[in-house]
Design a protein around this motif. Sequence first.
Motif, mmCIF file in Angstrom:
data_model
loop_
_atom_site.group_PDB
_atom_site.id
_atom_site.type_symbol
_atom_site.label_atom_id
_atom_site.label_comp_id
_atom_site.label_asym_id
_atom_site.label_seq_id
_atom_site.Cartn_x
_atom_site.Cartn_y
_atom_site.Cartn_z
ATOM 1 N N ARG A 34 0.843 -1.204 0.000
ATOM 2 C CA ARG A 34 0.000 0.000 0.000
ATOM 3 C C ARG A 34 0.877 1.253 0.000
ATOM 4 O O ARG A 34 0.616 2.220 -0.712
ATOM 5 C CB ARG A 34 -0.923 0.005 1.220
ATOM 6 N N GLN A 35 1.942 1.239 0.805
ATOM 7 C CA GLN A 35 2.854 2.379 0.844
ATOM 8 C C GLN A 35 3.560 2.571 -0.497
ATOM 9 O O GLN A 35 3.780 3.704 -0.921
ATOM 10 C CB GLN A 35 3.862 2.198 1.980
ATOM 11 N N ARG A 36 3.890 1.475 -1.154
ATOM 12 C CA ARG A 36 4.492 1.573 -2.496
ATOM 13 C C ARG A 36 3.501 2.204 -3.480
ATOM 14 O O ARG A 36 3.864 3.079 -4.265
ATOM 15 C CB ARG A 36 4.899 0.187 -3.004
ATOM 16 N N LEU A 37 2.234 1.756 -3.442
ATOM 17 C CA LEU A 37 1.216 2.309 -4.338
ATOM 18 C C LEU A 37 1.041 3.810 -4.135
ATOM 19 O O LEU A 37 0.786 4.545 -5.084
ATOM 20 C CB LEU A 37 -0.126 1.602 -4.124
ATOM 21 N N LEU A 38 1.206 4.251 -2.893
ATOM 22 C CA LEU A 38 1.051 5.671 -2.572
ATOM 23 C C LEU A 38 2.343 6.464 -2.729
ATOM 24 O O LEU A 38 2.375 7.669 -2.462
ATOM 25 C CB LEU A 38 0.527 5.818 -1.138
ATOM 26 N N GLY A 39 3.410 5.807 -3.143
ATOM 27 C CA GLY A 39 4.676 6.508 -3.329
ATOM 28 C C GLY A 39 5.377 6.868 -2.046
ATOM 29 O O GLY A 39 6.208 7.784 -2.018
ATOM 30 N N LEU A 40 5.068 6.152 -0.955
ATOM 31 C CA LEU A 40 5.637 6.472 0.353
ATOM 32 C C LEU A 40 6.833 5.600 0.721
ATOM 33 O O LEU A 40 7.415 5.780 1.782
ATOM 34 C CB LEU A 40 4.558 6.310 1.440
ATOM 35 N N ARG A 41 7.174 4.667 -0.138
ATOM 36 C CA ARG A 41 8.250 3.727 0.170
ATOM 37 C C ARG A 41 8.945 3.359 -1.136
ATOM 38 O O ARG A 41 8.315 3.257 -2.178
ATOM 39 C CB ARG A 41 7.639 2.484 0.824
ATOM 40 N N ALA A 42 10.254 3.146 -1.047
ATOM 41 C CA ALA A 42 11.032 2.734 -2.224
ATOM 42 C C ALA A 42 10.902 1.229 -2.442
ATOM 43 O O ALA A 42 10.524 0.489 -1.529
ATOM 44 C CB ALA A 42 12.500 3.100 -2.031
ATOM 45 N N ALA A 43 11.205 0.780 -3.638
ATOM 46 C CA ALA A 43 11.201 -0.652 -3.929
ATOM 47 C C ALA A 43 12.235 -1.353 -3.058
ATOM 48 O O ALA A 43 13.311 -0.801 -2.798
ATOM 49 C CB ALA A 43 11.518 -0.884 -5.408
ATOM 50 N N PRO A 44 11.926 -2.561 -2.595
ATOM 51 C CA PRO A 44 12.873 -3.265 -1.725
ATOM 52 C C PRO A 44 14.034 -3.864 -2.503
ATOM 53 O O PRO A 44 13.920 -4.146 -3.698
ATOM 54 C CB PRO A 44 12.010 -4.382 -1.120
ATOM 55 N N THR A 45 15.137 -4.070 -1.817
ATOM 56 C CA THR A 45 16.233 -4.854 -2.382
ATOM 57 C C THR A 45 15.835 -6.323 -2.307
ATOM 58 O O THR A 45 14.873 -6.689 -1.613
ATOM 59 C CB THR A 45 17.522 -4.656 -1.566
ATOM 60 N N ARG A 46 16.586 -7.182 -2.973
ATOM 61 C CA ARG A 46 16.297 -8.621 -2.878
ATOM 62 C C ARG A 46 16.439 -9.103 -1.427
ATOM 63 O O ARG A 46 15.656 -9.922 -0.971
ATOM 64 C CB ARG A 46 17.229 -9.423 -3.793
ATOM 65 N N THR A 47 17.430 -8.573 -0.719
ATOM 66 C CA THR A 47 17.634 -8.966 0.677
ATOM 67 C C THR A 47 16.440 -8.563 1.538
ATOM 68 O O THR A 47 15.942 -9.358 2.337
ATOM 69 C CB THR A 47 18.920 -8.336 1.225
ATOM 70 N N ALA A 48 15.956 -7.322 1.361
ATOM 71 C CA ALA A 48 14.815 -6.848 2.145
ATOM 72 C C ALA A 48 13.563 -7.655 1.813
ATOM 73 O O ALA A 48 12.774 -7.987 2.704
ATOM 74 C CB ALA A 48 14.577 -5.366 1.886
ATOM 75 N N ALA A 49 13.370 -7.999 0.532
ATOM 76 C CA ALA A 49 12.209 -8.801 0.136
ATOM 77 C C ALA A 49 12.281 -10.189 0.753
ATOM 78 O O ALA A 49 11.265 -10.730 1.212
ATOM 79 C CB ALA A 49 12.133 -8.891 -1.386
ATOM 80 N N ALA A 50 13.476 -10.768 0.785
ATOM 81 C CA ALA A 50 13.648 -12.099 1.383
ATOM 82 C C ALA A 50 13.369 -12.055 2.876
ATOM 83 O O ALA A 50 12.740 -12.973 3.433
ATOM 84 C CB ALA A 50 15.056 -12.615 1.113
ATOM 85 N N GLU A 51 13.810 -11.006 3.540
ATOM 86 C CA GLU A 51 13.558 -10.865 4.980
ATOM 87 C C GLU A 51 12.063 -10.710 5.252
ATOM 88 O O GLU A 51 11.521 -11.295 6.190
ATOM 89 C CB GLU A 51 14.333 -9.672 5.540
ATOM 90 N N HIS A 52 11.394 -9.925 4.424
ATOM 91 C CA HIS A 52 9.942 -9.748 4.554
ATOM 92 C C HIS A 52 9.224 -11.088 4.365
ATOM 93 O O HIS A 52 8.344 -11.453 5.150
ATOM 94 C CB HIS A 52 9.451 -8.727 3.526
#
Length: 197
Positions: free
Chosen positions: A165-183
Motif C-alpha cells: 500500500r505504501q508503495r502504491l502511494l509513493g511512500l516507500r522505495a522498492a525493496p532490495t532482494r535482501t529486504a524482500a527475502a527478509e519480509h
Amino acid sequence: MADEGVAAPRKRGRPTEAERAQRRDDILDAAVRLFVAGGFSQVTLDDIVAEAHVTKRTIYTYFGDRTEIFLAAVARLRHRTLGWPATGDSLEELAANIAYALHSDEAIGLHRLMITEVHNFPDLAERFYRDGPEAYIQALHDHLPAPDPALAQSVFALLLGEPHRQRLLGLRAAPTRTAAAEHAHRVLRQLGLEAGS
C-alpha cells in the motif's frame, strides 16, 4: 575498413530467437513506460510504435492489440517471478521472489494503472487478476506443505500488506532482494511456515 561510430547495417534475414525475445521485451518496456505515464486509454498503438521504434506490423505480429500488450507485460512479470531462479524453488524462495517482484516499480506501475482504469475496462481487470494475483496465489498453494487455498491467500496478502500500500502511494522505495527475502521470511514465520517448522 568501416568508419568508427557508424552503426552497422541491420542484419538481413530472420531474427534469431534471442533477437525476437529482445525485440518483444523492448516493445513491452516501451508500452509499460507509456501506460504508466499516460494511462491505458490515452496510449495508442501509434504511440507504442513510436516509443519502441518498430512498425505497427511488428506490434501485430508479436501481440495484437493494446489490451494484449498490457496483458503480455503482466504475464512477463509473472513468468520472471515464478521462473526465477528455477521452477523447483522452495516456498521461502518463491515468497521472496513474489515480494521482490510485486513491490518493484514495474509491478506497482501496472497495479496503479489497473486501479485507475478498472471502471473503463472491467474485462481487462478480470484478466489482470487471473493472470497476476490469482496465478501467484496458485503458485504459493502448490508450494504449501499441505493443500490449503485459504492459507495460500493469506500468504499472498501478507507478502503485499502495508508495504505494498505504501508503495502504491509513493511512500516507500522498492525493496532490495535482501529486504524482500527478509519480509517473506517474517510472513512465513508468522504463519508457521518457515523451513523446519
